[in-house]
Design an enzyme around this catalytic site. Structure first.
Site, PDB file in Angstrom:
ATOM      1  N   HIS A 100       0.841  -1.209   0.000  1.00  0.00           N
ATOM      2  CA  HIS A 100       0.000   0.000   0.000  1.00  0.00           C
ATOM      3  C   HIS A 100       0.865   1.244   0.000  1.00  0.00           C
ATOM      4  O   HIS A 100       1.928   1.278   0.615  1.00  0.00           O
ATOM      5  CB  HIS A 100      -0.962   0.035   1.191  1.00  0.00           C
ATOM      6  N   HIS A 102       0.773   5.058   1.355  1.00  0.00           N
ATOM      7  CA  HIS A 102       0.103   6.031   2.222  1.00  0.00           C
ATOM      8  C   HIS A 102       0.145   7.364   1.490  1.00  0.00           C
ATOM      9  O   HIS A 102       1.217   7.792   1.034  1.00  0.00           O
ATOM     10  CB  HIS A 102       0.865   6.219   3.538  1.00  0.00           C
TER      11      HIS A 102
END
Ligand code: AMP
Ligand code: ZN
Length: 117
Positions: A100, A102
């Site tokens: 992922h 951020h």
């Protein structure tokens, strides 16, 4: 992956506050925001960390980046700026092993270069 939190979010079996979705990429609000805007951008495909991207995934990795830019823009961060962060592995503090980005913004973030603080 059946026991992966972000796969479950991608499948919709665990709820999230979605801000973007297409065939390959999903973005949603971080549950414990570290800045006024804190969003997470994931590939729907399970890729555990930055270390696990294969050459065959180059297009998908690019898609996550293009999506992140679009999402930051839609969150109103284009002009004020934002930080795109990936934690990879133990020393980074990675806790969810589904890749992922951020997206952090909405305030002046601590400078990574102490000499310019
Ligand atoms: P990291 O693996 O350290 O890069 O960070 C994982 C991030 O996922 C943290 O910022 C958590 O607050 C966030 N997080 C954990 N569970 C959820 C969830 N169910 N929904 C949204 N964000 C989450
Ligand atoms: Zn996963």
């Amino acid at each position: 992956m059946s026991d992966c939190l972000f796969c479950k979010i991608a499948e919709g079996t665990i709820p999230s506050r979605k801000v973007f979705e297409d065939e390959h990429v999903l973005a949603f609000h971080d549950i414990q925001p570290q800045a006024p805007v804190h969003l997470l951008v994931i590939p729907k495909k399970h890729i555990a960390s930055m270390n696990e991207w294969g050459a065959e995934d180059a297009e998908l990795l690019g898609r996550t980046l293009f999506a992140a830019r679009q999402i930051a823009k839609e969150a109103g961060l284009e002009e004020s700026g934002y930080r795109l962060v990936n934690n990879c592995g133990r020393d980074s503090g990675q806790i969810v092993f589904h890749f992922h980005w951020h997206i952090l913004g909405g305030e002046k973030l601590a400078n990574l270069n102490p000499s310019s603080n």
